[in-house]
Design an enzyme around this catalytic site. Structure first.
Site, PDB file in Angstrom:
ATOM      1  N   ARG A  98      46.657  41.329  67.527  1.00  0.00           N
ATOM      2  CA  ARG A  98      45.559  42.107  66.951  1.00  0.00           C
ATOM      3  C   ARG A  98      44.655  42.611  68.081  1.00  0.00           C
ATOM      4  NH1 ARG A  98      41.430  40.178  62.159  1.00  0.00           N
ATOM      5  NH2 ARG A  98      41.079  38.388  63.549  1.00  0.00           N
ATOM      6  N   ASP A 136      34.457  32.848  62.786  1.00  0.00           N
ATOM      7  CA  ASP A 136      34.679  33.884  63.788  1.00  0.00           C
ATOM      8  C   ASP A 136      33.652  34.982  63.586  1.00  0.00           C
ATOM      9  OD1 ASP A 136      35.543  35.417  61.647  1.00  0.00           O
ATOM     10  OD2 ASP A 136      37.641  35.497  62.267  1.00  0.00           O
TER      11      ASP A 136
END
Length: 525
Positions: free
Chosen positions: A157, A441
Site C-alpha cells: 500500500r 493507526d
C-alpha cells in the site's frame, strides 16, 4: 531527481540512479493530473459544505448498467480469506509473512510513520523478503522466515495521492509519495514477484473518485511499458474508505478492470470521511462517539452490503474490514471478551459474502481463518454469491442520523487520549501503535480529532454532563489527560509536546486540516 534526505547504509541499493530515473519519469508525466484531481476534491468539498450532497453519478449510469467483468484473480490472490496488515519494518515483515495469513498488506501509508528512513528501509525489507534473506534480532530474540514455508502474498500500500515525499525533488517540486512508493517497489520487485509465480500487487488508499482510479490505471500501464512487463500484470485492490468513493464503486472497478483485484471496506477511514465531508452540517451527519459506532449501524450495513454486491457482480474480490484488537498476555478476561467480538465481526462479514478480511495481529489469524473456513470450505472465495437481494440507495448510504449512540465526556476524553498517544508515537517514527489493546493507526487518530472539531463547531452538548463542547473545554481535557500520561513509564516530554501542539492545530483551529498527516509531516525532519 534530487535526493535531499540523508544516504545511510545500504540506501544506495534502493535509491539507484535507474530507480530514481524511473520514479522521475512517472512524476513528470502524472503529477500535473494528480494536482488537478486534488483541486477537484477541494471543489467538491466546498459544494458539500455549501449544502450539496452525494449520489450516484448520472453521467456514468452506462457503466453501472453495462455487462463487463474485471480480470480474473491473479496468482497468489485467488484465496484471500485472511489478510494481515502492518508497517514495513523488519520485525513486522517477518512476522506477517510467517503468520499463516494468505496476504500481507505491506503498508507505507496509515500504519507507517513516513520518516525518511522508514520509507527507504521499508523498500529494502520487501526486496529481502522476496529474496528470503531478511532476518532481524532484538532483545536476544532472532526473527527469520520459516524455511520452505508458504509465505503470505505481499500486497503493497503506497501513500495516498494527497501526500508528497519531500526528500525527493523533481524540477524543484516534491515528488508524489504515491509515485515514489509505488515506483521504487515496482522497479525493484516486480520481476522478483513474477519470477516466483505471482506479480506486483497493490492496495490503493484514499481515492475519492473513479477519475483518481483512472490515473492509477494510466500509471500502471506506463510503468509496465517502461519495464517491458505485460499490461494487466499489476493487480490493485482499492480501499473504499472515503464517502464519495462509496457512490462510485462500480466506476472505480471499471477504470481498473484490467488491473483490478477488488475492493476493501476500509471502515475506520470511511467514518473519518463521513465526518470530514459533512462536518459543518449539524446533526444531519453527526456520529456518536467513536466506540459507539458499529458495523451494524444502518449506513454502515448499506456500505458493506453494496460493496459485496458490486464486487461479485463484476467478478472482483470483496475484502472485509480490520479487526484491530491486540491480544493481552496478562488479562484473559479482556481477551475472551474481545476475541468474541472479533469472531462475531468475521462471522458477519463471511455471512454477508466477503471473500476475506483483515486482522492487525498474528494471533488473530487463526480466528479469522477458522470463521472463513467454515463458510468457504475448500473454495478459494465466494464470488458466486451475487447478493442480488441487496438494493442500496443513495439515501441508505447517507442515513447517518439513524446511528444509535451517545456523545459523552468519557468519549471526548477517549478521543483526546488516543490522539495524543498516537501522535506522539507517529512523530517518533511509529505508525501502528498498540493503545489500550487496540492497534491504532492514522485512520483512528483522524476519527478522534475530526469528531472533536465537529462537536466544537456544531455546539454539541455532552449527553452525560450536559456541557457544550468548546475549545476551552477540550483544552482543559488535553491538559488533564496529558498529566495522566506523564505519570506513565516511558513518557517522552518532547514527543508529547509535539503531539499536543499538533493535536490542537488539527482539532481546535477554525480551519479544518484535510488530513492530520499533512501538518504532521511538515514537522518531520
Amino acid at each position: 531527481m534530487e535526493i535531499t534526505g540523508p544516504m545511510h547504509d545500504r540506501f544506495d541499493e534502493v535509491l539507484t540512479p535507474e530507480a530514481m530515473g524511473f520514479v522521475e519519469t512517472l512524476q513528470r508525466e502524472f503529477n500535473a493530473r494528480r494536482l488537478e484531481l486534488l483541486a477537484a476534491r477541494q471543489a467538491r468539498q466546498e459544494e458539500l459544505s455549501a449544502g450539496g450532497t452525494l449520489g450516484f453519478l448520472p453521467e456514468t449510469a452506462g457503466i453501472r448498467d453495462g455487462d463487463w467483468k474485471v480480470a480474473p484473480p491473479a496468482p497468489g490472490l485467488e484465496d484471500r480469506r485472511v489478510e494481515i496488515t502492518g508497517p514495513v519494518d523488519r520485525k513486522m515483515t517477518i512476522n506477517a509473512l510467517n503468520s499463516g495469513a494468505k496476504v500481507w498488506l505491506a503498508d507505507f501509508e496509515d500504519a507507517n510513520s513516513p520518516l525518511w528512513d522508514n520509507c527507504v528501509l521499508g523498500q529494502l525489507n520487501l526486496r529481502e523478503a522476496l529474496d528470503r534473506t531478511i532476518d532481524f534480532e532484538t532483545g536476544g530474540k532472532a526473527y527469520a522466515l520459516k524455511p520452505d514455508a508458504e509465505l503470505a502474498t505481499i500486497v503493497v500500500r503506497p501513500r495516498g495521492w494527497h501526500l508528497e515525499e519531500k526528500h525527493a525533488i523533481v524540477d524543484g517540486q516534491p515528488t508524489s509519495a504515491s509515485l515514489f512508493d509505488f515506483g521504487l517497489y515496482f522497479f525493484h520487485c516486480a520481476a522478483r514477484q513474477i519470477a516466483k509465480g505471482g506479480g506486483p500487487y497493490f492496495y490503493l488508499p484514499k481515492m475519492e473518485s473513479h477519475l483518481e482510479a483512472r490515473l492509477w490505471n494510466d500509471v500502471f500501464n506506463k510503468a509496465q511499458d517502461l519495464l517491458g512487463i505485460a499490461r494487466g500484470t499489476i493487480r490493485a485492490t482499492v480501499l473504499i474508505e472515503t464517502y464519495p468513493a462509496a457512490f462510485e464503486m462500480e466506476e472505480i472497478l471499471y477504470e481498473l478492470r484490467e488491473h483490478s483485484a477488488g475492493l476493501n471496506a476500509g471502515r475506520w477511514d470511511y467514518l473519518f470521511s463521513v465526518i470530514k465531508k459533512f462536518r459543518t452540517r449539524g446533526r444531519e451527519f453527526l456520529l456518536p462517539e467513536r466506540n459507539a459506532v458499529t458495523m451494524t449501524a444502518p449506513f454502515m450495513r448499506a456500505y458493506t452490503e453494496l460493496l459485496v454486491r458490486t464486487c461479485h457482480k463484476r467478478g472482483a474480490h470483496a475484502i472485509g474490514g480490520m479487526a484491530a484488537f491486540i491480544p493481552s498476555r496478562r488479562d484473559a478476561e479482556v481477551n475472551a471478551i474481545a476475541l468474541d467480538k472479533v469472531r462475531n465481526d468475521k462471522t458477519r462479514e463471511s455471512g454477508d459474502g466477503f471473500d476475506g478480511s483483515w486482522v492487525a495481529h498474528p494471533d488473530l489469524v487463526p480466528i479469522c481463518r477458522e470463521v472463513f473456513d467454515g463458510v468457504l470450505g475448500s473454495r478459494p472465495n465466494q464470488l458466486d454469491r451475487l447478493r442480488e437481494d441487496v438494493d442500496v440507495t443513495a439515501a441508505d448510504l447517507l442515513n447517518v442520523s439513524a446511528t444509535p449512540g451517545q456523545i459523552t465526556e468519557t468519549g471526548l476524553r477517549a478521543n483526546v487520549d488516543v490522539a495524543l498517544r498516537y501522535l506522539a508515537a507517529w512523530m517518533g517514527g511509529l505508525g501502528a501503535v498498540a493503545i489500550h489493546n487496540l492497534m491504532e493507526d492514522a485512520a483512528t487518530a483522524e476519527i478522534s480529532r475530526s469528531q472533536i472539531w465537529q462537536w466544537i463547531h456544531n455546539g454539541i452538548e455532552l449527553d452525560d454532563t450536559k456541557q457544550v463542547v468548546t475549545k476551552e473545554l477540550v483544552e482543559q481535557i488535553i491538559g488533564e489527560e496529558l498529566a495522566k500520561i506523564a505519570e506513565e513509564p516511558g513518557y517522552d516530554k518532547e514527543l508529547y509536546g509535539q503531539a499536543e501542539a499538533l493535536f490542537k492545530e488539527v482539532a481546535l483551529d477554525d480551519d479544518f486540516a484535510e488530513f492530520l498527516t499533512l501538518p504532521a509531516y511538515a514537522r518531520m525532519p
